[in-house]
Design a protein around this motif. Structure first.
Motif, PDB file in Angstrom:
ATOM      1  N   GLY A   1      46.560  38.188  38.466  1.00  0.00           N
ATOM      2  CA  GLY A   1      46.654  37.081  39.412  1.00  0.00           C
ATOM      3  C   GLY A   1      48.001  36.383  39.395  1.00  0.00           C
ATOM      4  O   GLY A   1      48.199  35.414  40.109  1.00  0.00           O
TER       5      GLY A   1
ATOM      6  N   TYR B   1      51.854  40.816  39.496  1.00  0.00           N
ATOM      7  CA  TYR B   1      50.518  41.335  39.850  1.00  0.00           C
ATOM      8  C   TYR B   1      50.240  42.753  39.382  1.00  0.00           C
ATOM      9  O   TYR B   1      49.383  43.431  39.943  1.00  0.00           O
TER      10      TYR B   1
ATOM     11  N   HIS C   1      43.993  39.249  41.720  1.00  0.00           N
ATOM     12  CA  HIS C   1      43.071  38.132  41.470  1.00  0.00           C
ATOM     13  C   HIS C   1      42.961  37.899  39.968  1.00  0.00           C
ATOM     14  O   HIS C   1      42.803  38.862  39.207  1.00  0.00           O
TER      15      HIS C   1
ATOM     16  N   TYR D   1      37.301  41.981  39.312  1.00  0.00           N
ATOM     17  CA  TYR D   1      35.984  42.264  39.888  1.00  0.00           C
ATOM     18  C   TYR D   1      34.909  41.321  39.344  1.00  0.00           C
ATOM     19  O   TYR D   1      33.768  41.362  39.796  1.00  0.00           O
TER      20      TYR D   1
ATOM     21  N   GLY E   1      35.251  38.309  39.837  1.00  0.00           N
ATOM     22  CA  GLY E   1      35.204  37.395  40.968  1.00  0.00           C
ATOM     23  C   GLY E   1      34.500  38.017  42.159  1.00  0.00           C
ATOM     24  O   GLY E   1      33.528  37.469  42.678  1.00  0.00           O
ATOM     25  N   ARG E   2      34.940  39.212  42.552  1.00  0.00           N
ATOM     26  CA  ARG E   2      34.360  39.861  43.725  1.00  0.00           C
ATOM     27  C   ARG E   2      34.562  41.360  43.601  1.00  0.00           C
ATOM     28  O   ARG E   2      35.651  41.819  43.278  1.00  0.00           O
TER      29      ARG E   2
ATOM     30  N   ARG F   1      50.395  34.902  49.295  1.00  0.00           N
ATOM     31  CA  ARG F   1      49.622  35.976  49.926  1.00  0.00           C
ATOM     32  C   ARG F   1      50.532  37.089  50.447  1.00  0.00           C
ATOM     33  O   ARG F   1      50.100  38.220  50.583  1.00  0.00           O
TER      34      ARG F   1
ATOM     35  N   LYS G   1      51.123  39.558  47.472  1.00  0.00           N
ATOM     36  CA  LYS G   1      50.000  40.283  46.879  1.00  0.00           C
ATOM     37  C   LYS G   1      49.679  41.538  47.676  1.00  0.00           C
ATOM     38  O   LYS G   1      49.226  41.456  48.811  1.00  0.00           O
TER      39      LYS G   1
ATOM     40  N   ARG H   1      47.463  44.244  48.771  1.00  0.00           N
ATOM     41  CA  ARG H   1      46.034  44.592  48.818  1.00  0.00           C
ATOM     42  C   ARG H   1      45.919  46.023  49.297  1.00  0.00           C
ATOM     43  O   ARG H   1      46.675  46.441  50.166  1.00  0.00           O
TER      44      ARG H   1
ATOM     45  N   GLN I   1      40.967  47.079  46.498  1.00  0.00           N
ATOM     46  CA  GLN I   1      40.179  46.075  47.213  1.00  0.00           C
ATOM     47  C   GLN I   1      39.014  46.695  47.979  1.00  0.00           C
ATOM     48  O   GLN I   1      38.036  46.051  48.261  1.00  0.00           O
TER      49      GLN I   1
END
Lengths: 319, 550, 145
Positions: free
Chosen positions: B55, B59, B64, B68, B70-71, B311, B314, B316, B351
């Motif tokens: 995070g 990175y 994050h 995982y 988290g999500r 953002r 990062k 993704r 992701q």
């Protein structure tokens, strides 16, 4: 296709007959003589344009655009894409057709890729005979395209009526070309990708190089083009036409034609003699024995020529 | 905390290693891309420095902090075949089985911007994906699926702007606001020129369309991922892992440059650029590739482009397991291969993920094989425990060393591409194409000489004869039905409106300062077909032919 | 003729190399396989004419005729093989050039291979086929003269 149909197929205008005949020429099959002498227009010569330039200069794209223009005048056009590189075990990958896709199905256009494989003494003998076949088959214009990386562009220039050297801005081609001695063979310079920065500079470089050379009756024009956008193609053809007119007016066309025929005859003699020499060297114990004794080849060579005498013509080419 | 080995201990290990018997099977111990692997990595291997944390910039350990925990990743199975109605049924089936996002595969005529009734569409309709000719088909494709609530990925490139507009038009008809829409458009034309070869226009106008869509979405569809910058196809074309990484990120930077040139602000569009990588069979090398990608992107965006918004920094990415690694021999083994590859994507911090079905090397996946593929992801997420900790491999000597090397190799490629004057000149010179073709040929030769083994292919082949696997076939009548459907759409529509929309679009295309998106959207709404819309642009932009690089 | 003489004759008249038109038919652009095959066949001494992407059956056959190729190799990954491979064979028939051998490569299920062979496609190589198997097959069909 059975070989015996070759003449009939060729005369009937079947593209396979032509394609096979060119293969025979590539293999240096002496029987091609009978095909050419058996045709009413075996001596008909098409007009020949030579294209050369470094890899990546857009030659194929330019040729493609030129073919389109010539087709608009309803001329029948053949392209011989000559790849002088024959690496590895005689195999080759020939990929020049890709840039000429839009003519793929036009019966007035013939495209043939030629590798250099197996051609003794370079491409010139085979290419010259291929041009002859294309003329006899009815093509009006033959475009010889080759990458300018060594010997092949000089051979192309020797066969072509008009030789176009293709350059692009910014690649330092100019300098490379002088080093390779390619400036001398150009009848027309094309600076392709003329929309790129540096095009004017490249044209200027060529101009100043030409001005340092000897004064000639024909001064090679420099034409800017962007083949991919179809720009400047008409101008290229106009320059070619001017050069052709010059050749005719100056009498150079007739001189060149005679010189070409003489070259062709001399090359054939050399090729035939070489074949017979090989045969005698391999089969005739007297000749081989002499060579072994002498350890120096002159006397053996003389003996071969004397003995072969009137029998130099290969059997398959005899009448 | 790092444990450091005493010099004598390491020397002792080395002695023992050298004294131990070595394998004599001749199989190479390099990675699948040919990188040398040390027999041992220690704390001396990775560059020393302050510990990295998930995070946080750059990175490497994930975008994050909670990973995982988290999500979970989005399980997004790529699907599409036959007609819009058939595919709509498959989508409903997948959503009922717990899939969390849609991913549309289009058929070849759609990908190449031509209608189903074009002569060269014969035999291609509905084979590699779903056939979409007009808004009418798109409406059928998403019937009963509320676009405001799902996220949809669309794998399409040359005609990407057209298909996006069709999607927007369907949402409009459903009453959804463009601002609500979530999804991803592949829209990555550069890798088409490099690897997948589904290009239509020359590079320059192709890039214009990409930037048009980025510009339009930044304003109108702010939650849409405008480009999915793809390494997948580069890898599948035979590249090494480092080439995949380098060429893909170079493409990404080229899009950034093009947008900046248009006058867009970096933080207005960079957060909506996403990536798409391949997960190949070489487990650790792949993990290193994903980690290096994040680090490189973050560094360049911050230091080279001056991005301020976190953002933007990062990276993704979506991952698909490697189609080329699947074997036609003993296809059930592909389930195991895919599981290993999927695990590398998860450990690399993806992701979203697509797992290939075992029969994809033979044809289109059946319902059953598609379900097994999805279940494989569910096992990883819920059974294996790998999602339990953030970046479980961070600090692994081996993985960190490989990550550093990946980064260095990518940077070296960036320099070579720059020497050509950027990505497009390098493409035109055939640089990347040649590198990839060389790598593919090398790999094939290693298989022939058995320096590399593939189970069931060049070793362990007993059982190959038993292959009996059900294959999904597209009934020929579907092709004819689709042809009739597009003709029916052309008959039914308001002809004057359709003709006007195409004329307007052609005019706008000829004017380089116009953003073409609103014109395309109008044409789509007027039920102009994909072929008509693309045709109008071909009239202005021309067609591209590549030079052969073998 | 003695063996020595035969060898001598070969120097002067190189045997006709096998010329192969390799083409991507159909709409897909996946050219990894065809390029790898092109290189391997070149290294094995064949003369390859690569026609590039998105060739129609008419274009492929025309190229083979113009180039005097003995073989056409087709590559396709889009699933349209049952339409396009037989279309090439049919076009050869129409042009009275059935002697040109057609082989193919790509994702082709076993049942389709059987059907394609019935329709005149000489051989199909599927993903994972060793390059050597293609070379051997060609050498077997065209033994050196």
């Amino acid at each position: 296709m059975p070989e015996r149909n070759l003449l009939a197929e060729f005369k009937a205008g079947n593209i396979r007959g032509l394609a096979r005949a060119i293969s025979l020429v590539e293999q240096r099959d002496p029987s091609v003589r009978h095909l050419l002498e058996g045709l009413a227009n075996g001596a008909r010569r098409p007009r020949v344009l030579g294209f050369t330039g470094a890899p990546g200069t857009g030659k194929s794209t330019l040729v493609d655009a030129l073919v389109s223009n010539l087709r608009e005048s309803e001329l029948r056009v053949a392209v011989l894409a000559v790849d002088p590189n024959s690496p590895y075990s005689g195999g080759a990958i020939l990929g020049d057709r890709i840039r000429m896709q839009r003519h793929a199905l036009d019966p007035g256009v013939y495209i043939r890729s030629m590798g250099a494989r197996g051609h003794l003494g370079g491409l010139s003998v085979a290419t010259r005979e291929a041009v002859r076949l294309l003329g006899a088959f009815g093509f009006d214009e033959v475009i010889l395209e080759t990458v300018g990386v060594g010997q092949s562009e000089l051979e192309v220039a020797a066969i072509a009526d008009t030789t176009l050297v293709v350059l692009t801005p910014g690649l330092g081609d100019g300098v490379q070309m002088i080093k390779a001695g390619i400036m001398e063979i150009a009848d027309v310079f094309v600076v392709n990708k003329a929309d790129l920065p540096g095009a004017q500079k490249t044209m200027q470089e060529i101009r100043s190089m030409l001005s340092m050379g000897p004064k000639l009756s024909w001064r090679a024009p420099i034409v800017g083009a962007s083949a991919i956008k179809g720009e400047g193609v008409d101008e290229v053809l106009a320059a070619v036409e001017r050069h052709r007119a010059h050749l005719e007016a100056s009498g150079e066309a007739a001189e060149r034609a005679e010189a070409r025929l003489k070259d062709e005859a001399a090359d054939l003699v050399a090729e035939w003699a070489r074949a017979q020499a090989r045969r005698l060297l391999d089969q005739d114990e007297a000749v081989a024995g002499r060579l072994r004794r002498d350890r120096i080849p002159y006397a053996a060579a003389e003996e071969i020529l004397t003995r072969a005498g009137g029998r130099l013509v290969p059997e398959a080419a005899r009448t | 905390m790092k444990v450091r080995y005493a010099k004598e201990t390491f020397a002792e290990w080395q002695r023992q290693f050298e004294a131990a018997p070595k394998r004599s099977d001749g199989v190479s111990a390099t990675t699948v891309s040919g990188a040398e692997i040390e027999p041992l990595y220690t704390s001396a291997s990775p560059a020393d420095g302050p510990e990295e944390l998930p995070g946080e910039f750059p990175y490497t350990r994930g975008i994050h902090a909670a990973g995982y925990r988290g999500r979970l990743w989005t399980m997004r199975q790529f699907a599409g075949f036959a007609t819009a109605a058939e595919t709509n049924r498959r989508y409903n089936y997948l959503l009922e089985n717990g899939q969390t996002g849609l991913s549309v595969a289009f058929d070849m005529p759609t990908l190449m911007g031509q209608d189903s009734d074009a002569p060269t569409s014969r035999g291609e309709i509905g084979h590699c994906g779903v056939a979409i000719d007009s808004l009418d088909d798109m409406e059928t494709l998403f019937r009963g699926i509320p676009l405001a609530q799902v996220s949809t990925s669309m794998t399409i490139n040359s005609p990407a702007a057209v298909l996006l507009c069709m999607y927007l038009a369907v949402a409009e008809k459903q009453g959804a606001s463009m601002k609500q829409l979530n999804g991803t458009l592949q829209n990555d034309i550069l890798k088409e020129f490099i690897a997948q070869k589904e290009f239509i226009f020359p590079p320059e106008p192709s890039m214009r369309l990409v930037v048009d869509s980025i510009e339009y979405c930044a304003k109108e569809v702010p939650r849409w991922n405008t480009v999915s910058i793809s390494g997948y196809h580069i890898r599948e074309a035979g590249s090494t892992a480092a080439q995949e990484l380098a060429f893909t990120l170079a493409d990404g930077f080229a899009y950034v440059d093009a947008c900046l040139e248009r006058g867009l602000k970096i933080d207005d569009f960079a957060p909506r650029l996403a990536y798409f990588f391949d997960a190949h069979i070489d487990f650790f090398e792949e993990i290193a590739k994903f980690r290096a990608a994040r680090r490189i992107w973050a560094r360049h965006l911050r230091d080279r482009y001056g991005a301020q918004d976190e953002r933007s920094l990062k990276l993704r990415f979506h991952t698909q397991t490697a189609g080329v690694s699947l074997t036609a021999q003993q296809p059930e083994l592909n389930v195991a291969r895919t599981a290993i590859e999927a695990l590398s994507a998860v450990l690399g911090g993806t992701q979203s993920l697509h797992t290939n079905a075992m029969d994809e090397v033979l044809g289109l996946p059946t319902d059953k094989s598609a379900r097994i593929a999805l279940r494989t992801q569910q096992m990883l997420a819920f059974e294996s425990g790998v999602a339990n900790t953030v970046d479980p491999l961070g600090g692994s000597y081996f993985v960190e060393a490989l990550t550093d090397r990946m980064e260095a190799e990518a940077e070296a490629y960036f320099e070579r591409i720059d020497a050509y004057g950027g990505v497009i000149p390098a493409i035109e010179a055939g640089f990347m194409q040649k590198e990839i073709a060389d790598a593919a040929f090398r790999h094939q030769q290693e298989l022939e000489t058995r320096q590399r083994l593939i189970v069931g292919v060049n070793e362990f082949t007993a059982g190959n004869e038993e292959d009996e696997i059900e294959i999904l076939r597209i009934p020929p009548r579907l092709e004819q039905e689709q042809v009739e459907r597009v003709r029916e759409v052309r008959r039914r529509r308001d002809q004057a409106r359709a003709a006007k929309a195409v004329t307007e679009l052609r005019k706008a295309a000829a004017s380089p300062s116009e953003n073409l998106m609103p014109y395309i959207l109008d044409a789509v709404r007027a039920y102009c077909t994909e072929g008509e819309i693309m045709g109008a642009m071909v009239d202005v932009f021309g067609l591209y032919t590549e030079k052969a690089v073998i | 003729m003695s063996e020595v003489a035969a060898a001598g004759a070969q120097v002067e008249e190189p045997a006709r190399p096998v010329r192969i038109v390799l083409a991507k038919v159909g709409l897909d652009g996946h050219d990894r396989g065809v390029k790898v095959v092109a290189r391997a066949l070149r290294d094995a001494g064949f003369e390859i004419i690569y026609t590039g992407l998105r060739q129609t059956p008419q274009m492929v056959v025309e190229a083979a005729l113009q180039e005097d190729a003995q073989v056409i190799g087709l590559s396709l990954h889009s699933g349209a093989h049952m339409t396009l491979f037989p279309a090439v064979v049919e076009e050869l028939r129409r042009r009275r050039a059935e002697d040109i051998v057609v082989f193919g490569g790509g994702i082709v299920p076993e049942d389709d291979i059987v059907e394609l062979k019935k329709q005149g496609v000489a051989e199909i190589f599927t993903p994972g086929a060793p390059l050597q198997s293609i070379i051997d097959w060609l050498r077997n069909r065209f033994p050196a003269r």
